[in-house]
Scaffold this motif. Sequence first.
Motif, PDB file in Angstrom:
ATOM      1  N   PRO A   1       0.836  -1.202   0.000  1.00  0.00           N
ATOM      2  CA  PRO A   1       0.000   0.000   0.000  1.00  0.00           C
ATOM      3  C   PRO A   1       0.869   1.248   0.000  1.00  0.00           C
ATOM      4  O   PRO A   1       2.003   1.226   0.481  1.00  0.00           O
ATOM      5  CB  PRO A   1      -0.794  -0.128   1.295  1.00  0.00           C
ATOM      6  N   SER A   2       0.310   2.301  -0.498  1.00  0.00           N
ATOM      7  CA  SER A   2       1.077   3.544  -0.601  1.00  0.00           C
ATOM      8  C   SER A   2       0.928   4.412   0.642  1.00  0.00           C
ATOM      9  O   SER A   2       1.568   5.458   0.735  1.00  0.00           O
ATOM     10  CB  SER A   2       0.620   4.331  -1.832  1.00  0.00           C
ATOM     11  N   MET A   3       0.082   3.973   1.596  1.00  0.00           N
ATOM     12  CA  MET A   3      -0.135   4.754   2.812  1.00  0.00           C
ATOM     13  C   MET A   3      -0.220   3.810   4.007  1.00  0.00           C
ATOM     14  O   MET A   3      -0.813   2.734   3.918  1.00  0.00           O
ATOM     15  CB  MET A   3      -1.431   5.567   2.704  1.00  0.00           C
ATOM     16  N   ILE A   4       0.394   4.185   5.112  1.00  0.00           N
ATOM     17  CA  ILE A   4       0.250   3.434   6.360  1.00  0.00           C
ATOM     18  C   ILE A   4      -0.298   4.378   7.428  1.00  0.00           C
ATOM     19  O   ILE A   4      -0.020   5.582   7.411  1.00  0.00           O
ATOM     20  CB  ILE A   4       1.577   2.809   6.828  1.00  0.00           C
ATOM     21  N   THR A   5      -1.105   3.818   8.324  1.00  0.00           N
ATOM     22  CA  THR A   5      -1.712   4.598   9.402  1.00  0.00           C
ATOM     23  C   THR A   5      -1.293   4.001  10.741  1.00  0.00           C
ATOM     24  O   THR A   5      -1.323   2.778  10.916  1.00  0.00           O
ATOM     25  CB  THR A   5      -3.244   4.599   9.277  1.00  0.00           C
ATOM     26  N   PHE A   6      -0.909   4.838  11.671  1.00  0.00           N
ATOM     27  CA  PHE A   6      -0.518   4.368  12.998  1.00  0.00           C
ATOM     28  C   PHE A   6      -0.975   5.376  14.044  1.00  0.00           C
ATOM     29  O   PHE A   6      -1.314   6.519  13.723  1.00  0.00           O
ATOM     30  CB  PHE A   6       0.994   4.136  13.090  1.00  0.00           C
ATOM     31  N   PHE A   7      -0.984   4.919  15.300  1.00  0.00           N
ATOM     32  CA  PHE A   7      -1.447   5.749  16.414  1.00  0.00           C
ATOM     33  C   PHE A   7      -0.353   5.774  17.472  1.00  0.00           C
ATOM     34  O   PHE A   7       0.070   4.722  17.963  1.00  0.00           O
ATOM     35  CB  PHE A   7      -2.741   5.179  16.999  1.00  0.00           C
ATOM     36  N   VAL A   8       0.106   6.955  17.813  1.00  0.00           N
ATOM     37  CA  VAL A   8       1.151   7.132  18.827  1.00  0.00           C
ATOM     38  C   VAL A   8       0.515   7.674  20.101  1.00  0.00           C
ATOM     39  O   VAL A   8      -0.265   8.628  20.062  1.00  0.00           O
ATOM     40  CB  VAL A   8       2.259   8.078  18.331  1.00  0.00           C
ATOM     41  N   ASP A   9       0.834   7.028  21.231  1.00  0.00           N
ATOM     42  CA  ASP A   9       0.258   7.426  22.516  1.00  0.00           C
ATOM     43  C   ASP A   9       1.373   7.504  23.553  1.00  0.00           C
ATOM     44  O   ASP A   9       2.448   6.920  23.384  1.00  0.00           O
ATOM     45  CB  ASP A   9      -0.792   6.396  22.945  1.00  0.00           C
TER      46      ASP A   9
END
Length: 318
Positions: free
Chosen positions: A130-138
């Motif tokens: 995929p050309s985009m990755i999504t992540f969540f930083v906490d």
Amino acid sequence: MPPDRRQVVKRVGAVVRAAFLKDLALKSVALLLALLFWGSLQLVEDTKETIELELMVAPPPGHVVVGDALRRSQVTVTGPVNDIKNYQRSVAERPIHLNASEYGLGRTSVYLNKELLGLPRHLRTVAIRPSMITFFVDKEATRVVAVKPQLQGDPSAGLTVTSVHATPSRLTIRGPASKIETLDHVVAGPIDIAGAVNSISTTAAVRTEQPGVSIVDLAEVQVAVEINAPLKERRMAGLVVEPGERFQPNETMNLRLKGPKDSLTRLRANDLRLRLDESSVQKGAGGRWTARVLVEGLPQGVIRLGSVPRVDVRRGSP
């Protein structure tokens, strides 16, 4: 063949051999250089290749990536064979690191490009999937929570679990603050008690049941499972209280007991001894004298319910 023709053929052959053998060393070097040049052309000739990638999202200190920090993608490139092979070798040895500190806290979507993937300048990008990755930083947080043993199965017929206790009873967990806030316990077990006829003491692995949250202290705890007969209540009325040396009871006594069903069923009045505690005699309202009653002979596991029993007494010896 006529003699003159044979001579012509011999002369031509001699000329060809002489031409081939003349400057043989130089000709060999020229051939070698030609082969090397041809090989170099093959290496720089453009080709197309799809390369599997691993990307590691690296959070800033004191923070964590919620979920899996290791992501996968693939890039299709064209370019010199040698450059493609070198890039394949480098990404196979270690993941591509994405510095999450550049994007801040919360959910972030990053579009992958040639610069982020570290592609050599001679390679041209055809596609990234995929050309985009999504992540969540906490933020990373810790919390002390209870240990909750998990039992599996039922004890033998007629028995029941009367208590369950873990040692230690509380552990420290670490993980994303948003997930830590919702956890109030970790799980120990499962502990199999199917068909058990006695109490059980065993070690059990602990887990959080929440991805990304880990246990800091221990991987195992000690769990004690008390297994006994079901507890029942029984009321025994008209029990005779033994007189003391200076006081005598004016009445019989009623008791409320609780304990294993079998023990209560077998219990008889003459199994018990109820006697006056003369040291507790006191004069109450209306001039009545009362004394505490000591109950002896209760079977193991049977307890008396209610307040400490007292009876009216009068002075006098038996």
